[in-house]
Design an enzyme around this catalytic site. Sequence first.
Site, PDB file in Angstrom:
ATOM      1  N   CYS A   2      22.809  34.772  45.301  1.00 54.81           N
ATOM      2  CA  CYS A   2      21.647  34.150  45.668  1.00 54.81           C
ATOM      3  C   CYS A   2      20.079  34.647  45.192  1.00 54.81           C
ATOM      4  O   CYS A   2      19.917  35.857  45.420  1.00 54.81           O
ATOM      5  CB  CYS A   2      21.676  34.151  47.131  1.00 54.81           C
ATOM      6  SG  CYS A   2      22.891  33.248  47.971  1.00 54.81           S
ATOM      7  N   ARG A  27      21.623  35.866  38.111  1.00 56.92           N
ATOM      8  CA  ARG A  27      22.023  36.643  39.266  1.00 56.92           C
ATOM      9  C   ARG A  27      23.453  35.660  39.595  1.00 56.92           C
ATOM     10  O   ARG A  27      24.253  36.221  40.189  1.00 56.92           O
ATOM     11  CB  ARG A  27      21.097  36.446  40.658  1.00 56.92           C
ATOM     12  CG  ARG A  27      19.852  37.222  40.112  1.00 56.92           C
ATOM     13  CD  ARG A  27      18.971  37.066  41.305  1.00 56.92           C
ATOM     14  NE  ARG A  27      19.277  37.526  42.494  1.00 56.92           N
ATOM     15  CZ  ARG A  27      19.125  38.699  42.961  1.00 56.92           C
ATOM     16  NH1 ARG A  27      18.486  39.791  42.207  1.00 56.92           N
ATOM     17  NH2 ARG A  27      19.608  39.453  44.000  1.00 56.92           N
ATOM     18  N   TRP A  72      24.606  31.118  45.835  1.00 52.05           N
ATOM     19  CA  TRP A  72      25.828  31.438  45.447  1.00 52.05           C
ATOM     20  C   TRP A  72      26.713  31.439  46.829  1.00 52.05           C
ATOM     21  O   TRP A  72      26.560  32.375  47.750  1.00 52.05           O
ATOM     22  CB  TRP A  72      25.887  32.924  44.849  1.00 52.05           C
ATOM     23  CG  TRP A  72      27.334  33.288  44.021  1.00 52.05           C
ATOM     24  CD1 TRP A  72      27.538  32.957  42.745  1.00 52.05           C
ATOM     25  CD2 TRP A  72      28.158  34.049  44.641  1.00 52.05           C
ATOM     26  NE1 TRP A  72      28.887  33.785  42.597  1.00 52.05           N
ATOM     27  CE2 TRP A  72      29.415  34.368  43.824  1.00 52.05           C
ATOM     28  CE3 TRP A  72      28.555  34.434  45.993  1.00 52.05           C
ATOM     29  CZ2 TRP A  72      30.374  35.158  43.916  1.00 52.05           C
ATOM     30  CZ3 TRP A  72      29.747  35.352  46.038  1.00 52.05           C
ATOM     31  CH2 TRP A  72      30.662  35.264  45.065  1.00 52.05           C
ATOM     32  N   ASN A  96      18.896  35.482  51.666  1.00 52.70           N
ATOM     33  CA  ASN A  96      20.092  36.026  50.713  1.00 52.70           C
ATOM     34  C   ASN A  96      20.591  36.937  51.462  1.00 52.70           C
ATOM     35  O   ASN A  96      20.013  38.033  52.155  1.00 52.70           O
ATOM     36  CB  ASN A  96      19.163  36.566  49.391  1.00 52.70           C
ATOM     37  CG  ASN A  96      20.288  37.430  48.606  1.00 52.70           C
ATOM     38  OD1 ASN A  96      21.574  37.290  48.765  1.00 52.70           O
ATOM     39  ND2 ASN A  96      19.638  38.440  47.767  1.00 52.70           N
ATOM     40  N   GLY A  97      22.069  37.039  51.570  1.00 52.81           N
ATOM     41  CA  GLY A  97      22.658  38.108  52.337  1.00 52.81           C
ATOM     42  C   GLY A  97      23.738  37.335  53.363  1.00 52.81           C
ATOM     43  O   GLY A  97      24.242  36.336  53.060  1.00 52.81           O
ATOM     44  N   GLU A 459      38.170  47.891  30.812  1.00 54.03           N
ATOM     45  CA  GLU A 459      36.785  47.254  30.643  1.00 54.03           C
ATOM     46  C   GLU A 459      36.844  46.032  29.651  1.00 54.03           C
ATOM     47  O   GLU A 459      36.484  45.058  29.699  1.00 54.03           O
ATOM     48  CB  GLU A 459      35.683  48.313  30.225  1.00 54.03           C
ATOM     49  CG  GLU A 459      34.487  47.567  29.711  1.00 54.03           C
ATOM     50  CD  GLU A 459      33.709  46.829  30.512  1.00 54.03           C
ATOM     51  OE1 GLU A 459      33.937  46.861  31.918  1.00 54.03           O
ATOM     52  OE2 GLU A 459      32.588  46.159  30.484  1.00 54.03           O
ATOM     53  N   LYS A 463      36.200  42.263  30.371  1.00 58.05           N
ATOM     54  CA  LYS A 463      34.934  41.329  29.625  1.00 58.05           C
ATOM     55  C   LYS A 463      35.609  40.174  29.208  1.00 58.05           C
ATOM     56  O   LYS A 463      35.004  39.072  29.294  1.00 58.05           O
ATOM     57  CB  LYS A 463      34.706  42.233  28.275  1.00 58.05           C
ATOM     58  CG  LYS A 463      33.366  42.678  27.880  1.00 58.05           C
ATOM     59  CD  LYS A 463      32.262  42.882  28.836  1.00 58.05           C
ATOM     60  CE  LYS A 463      32.190  42.672  30.226  1.00 58.05           C
ATOM     61  NZ  LYS A 463      31.397  43.545  30.860  1.00 58.05           N
ATOM     62  N   GLU A 466      36.232  37.537  32.315  1.00 53.56           N
ATOM     63  CA  GLU A 466      35.309  37.062  32.890  1.00 53.56           C
ATOM     64  C   GLU A 466      34.656  35.916  32.092  1.00 53.56           C
ATOM     65  O   GLU A 466      34.017  35.019  32.815  1.00 53.56           O
ATOM     66  CB  GLU A 466      34.387  38.210  33.574  1.00 53.56           C
ATOM     67  CG  GLU A 466      33.452  38.933  32.358  1.00 53.56           C
ATOM     68  CD  GLU A 466      32.969  40.116  33.140  1.00 53.56           C
ATOM     69  OE1 GLU A 466      32.413  40.097  34.273  1.00 53.56           O
ATOM     70  OE2 GLU A 466      32.446  41.151  32.243  1.00 53.56           O
ATOM     71  N   HIS A 482      58.114  49.750  34.037  1.00 52.46           N
ATOM     72  CA  HIS A 482      58.507  49.724  35.316  1.00 52.46           C
ATOM     73  C   HIS A 482      58.139  48.236  36.142  1.00 52.46           C
ATOM     74  O   HIS A 482      57.887  48.257  37.179  1.00 52.46           O
ATOM     75  CB  HIS A 482      57.705  50.810  36.189  1.00 52.46           C
ATOM     76  CG  HIS A 482      58.084  52.265  35.642  1.00 52.46           C
ATOM     77  ND1 HIS A 482      59.288  52.844  35.933  1.00 52.46           N
ATOM     78  CD2 HIS A 482      57.347  53.034  34.863  1.00 52.46           C
ATOM     79  CE1 HIS A 482      59.296  54.073  35.225  1.00 52.46           C
ATOM     80  NE2 HIS A 482      58.212  54.215  34.640  1.00 52.46           N
ATOM     81  N   LYS A 581      25.581  38.439  38.972  1.00 50.15           N
ATOM     82  CA  LYS A 581      25.217  39.684  38.366  1.00 50.15           C
ATOM     83  C   LYS A 581      24.690  40.577  39.307  1.00 50.15           C
ATOM     84  O   LYS A 581      25.320  41.988  39.102  1.00 50.15           O
ATOM     85  CB  LYS A 581      24.199  39.439  37.320  1.00 50.15           C
ATOM     86  CG  LYS A 581      23.629  40.539  36.725  1.00 50.15           C
ATOM     87  CD  LYS A 581      23.249  40.455  35.211  1.00 50.15           C
ATOM     88  CE  LYS A 581      23.067  41.730  34.365  1.00 50.15           C
ATOM     89  NZ  LYS A 581      24.570  42.313  33.754  1.00 50.15           N
TER      90      LYS A 581
HETATM   91  C1  G6P Z   1      28.988  42.149  39.065  1.00 52.50           C
HETATM   92  C2  G6P Z   1      28.563  42.055  37.814  1.00 52.50           C
HETATM   93  C3  G6P Z   1      29.483  43.167  36.858  1.00 52.50           C
HETATM   94  C4  G6P Z   1      28.831  44.551  37.234  1.00 52.50           C
HETATM   95  C5  G6P Z   1      29.221  44.668  38.970  1.00 52.50           C
HETATM   96  C6  G6P Z   1      28.600  45.939  39.384  1.00 52.50           C
HETATM   97  O1  G6P Z   1      30.213  41.781  39.256  1.00 52.50           O
HETATM   98  O2  G6P Z   1      28.935  40.811  36.900  1.00 52.50           O
HETATM   99  O3  G6P Z   1      28.909  43.114  35.394  1.00 52.50           O
HETATM  100  O4  G6P Z   1      29.549  45.611  36.510  1.00 52.50           O
HETATM  101  O5  G6P Z   1      28.780  43.382  39.560  1.00 52.50           O
HETATM  102  O6  G6P Z   1      27.239  45.630  39.422  1.00 52.50           O
HETATM  103  P1  G6P Z   1      26.270  46.781  39.229  1.00 52.50           P
HETATM  104  O7  G6P Z   1      24.857  45.970  39.439  1.00 52.50           O
HETATM  105  O8  G6P Z   1      26.497  47.447  40.622  1.00 52.50           O
HETATM  106  O9  G6P Z   1      26.477  47.617  38.241  1.00 52.50           O
END
Ligand code: G6P
Length: 586
Positions: A2, A27, A72, A96-97, A459, A463, A466, A482, A581
């Site tokens: 949000c 965001r 969101w 927001n929250g 990672e 990537k 997502e 296993h 984000k």
């Molecule tokens: C979200 C983003 C990720 C990020 C994670 C942690 O899921 O999409 O890219 O790694 O949050 O965010 P931060 O701002 O704490 O690095």
Amino acid sequence: MCGIIGYVGNKNAIPILIEGLKKLEYRGYDSAGIAYIKNQKIITKKKKGKIKNLETSLEDDNSNIGIGHTRWATHGKVNVTNCHPHTVGDITLVHNGIIENYEKLKNELLNKGYNFKSDTDSEVAAAYIDYLYKQDKDILKVLNSCKNYFKGSYALGIILHDKDDSLYALRKDSPLIIGISKDGNFIASDMPAILKYTNSYLLLDNDEVAVLTKNNVLVYNNLKPITKKTLTFDYNEEESLKDEYEHYMLKEINEQPKVVKEFITKYIDNKQIDKLPNLKKYNKIDIVACGSAYHAGLIGKYLIEEFGNIEVNVEIASEYRYKKLFIDNKTLVIAISQSGETADTLACVRIAKEYGVDTLGIVNVVASSIAREVDNVIYINAGCEIAVATTKAYLLQVLTLATLAYNLAHDDKQNDFSKLPIILSKLVKQNYYDLAKKIAKQEHIFFIGRNIDYAIALEASLKLKEISYIHSETYAAGELKHGSISLIDKGRIVIAIVTKKSIADKTISNIKEVKARGAYVVLVTLKSLNITSDCYDEIIVIDDICELLVPLITIIPLQILAYEVAKIRGCDIDKPRNLAKSVTVE
Ligand code: G6P
């Protein structure tokens, strides 16, 4: 997650709100809305989907005060009714929250005759404020008392139909800043929303209430006016422009050599490494983070343990905050966060502080909540990162951890920092289009690796999944047999990462096991390892660098590959579905 924008001033608020919402798009959101005051009436417009839908639905109108929101969904489906702003009685707000006790408050209000249209906790907040306001017509007193009733986190922007000169704001544990300009004042979740108009801002702290008029901002703490420091946001607008790139993600991948070079110039070339906190005095380090930042933490664990000889425990922040902790004054808690606002990571910082242990933040966004609350902060200085899927901030998080490990090790054999930007510049220009075409057709894909290669694989897999929506799993190579090896069938793509010389043979044995079962193996490895061609179907070879810095270069082809796969599949690369984000709720 949000986003909030609000404006009161001489200009027409409506285009300011829409522009601001567009800047908050990164965001993550699924619907958007605005409300403004016209002739003492609240006019509200809301739409599902993109801000463009909202923008095109607006008629020409004019107002000097309004609030806007990107939602969101947390409580209730994505629909126009659940979308903000919410109006109940005299109160119109954006939130927001999460109001955690909203069900209890809602029942209380239902008994008092309030009805609810939406499923949201935010409408309950609006109703509760209205209920308090009906009893005591002093809005400042009412807003100050919210902290006694609302549990959870909230940043609220509020307007009242009969007060068309004042915009109200309050917050607890969700971000909100106040922008100041000669043509009016703003509230926003984040600076990019208002940078077109001002780079002067002040930070609203927990439980403070702000009253904004066109010429003034007053902030109150427990009803007492307080003086806040006006800050200047140091920012280059061009940074947030896509330039010639088709997507922000691609732009940010390409910025990596530059931001890495700047970091190295600052700490290594200019010999500022002593300015970084020395970790020698700790027996143990707990790293807490979410998403890619957690993966960066995992790399940090291997590097600090291997080169710095300190035990490191890495935990997903949402788990760490609810587990029994074994920490004392010889423990350092490191919180890694690009945004500095991730609710779970922030909660861990607070818990660590309750235990009285030292906290260190590795953060990108200056003056964000985590940066402000930790004892010590290292800013990674990645600049503005817009794409939801992080690339350059992740890389700088890893570089920061590698530099901390180097500082502990004092091992000159691990000082290839000057080579790093050169290798990165070469790598970001590569493309893997033919391989991307093959992967784009898959429904499932696997990554394997051991030790630090496993952390890199986690990672790389995140990537890919997502942004391309392909189901992707990562396995520690030795663990495959296993259970998970039963998923390997003919033609299944397995991406194997093999960079760690001391255990390369072990991973190669695991590669042979999957190849024997029909897997199509893509090997990502270093030139010097000279792995024979019977171990792979395709190979991505990377130039050598000292062991400490290998993870920083190995991830680049895999970022590019994920990008290319998502592009072939026609995905919304910078704003993948359902993702945010900045995750400001737990
Ligand atoms: C979200 C983003 C990720 C990020 C994670 C942690 O899921 O999409 O890219 O790694 O949050 O965010 P931060 O701002 O704490 O690095």
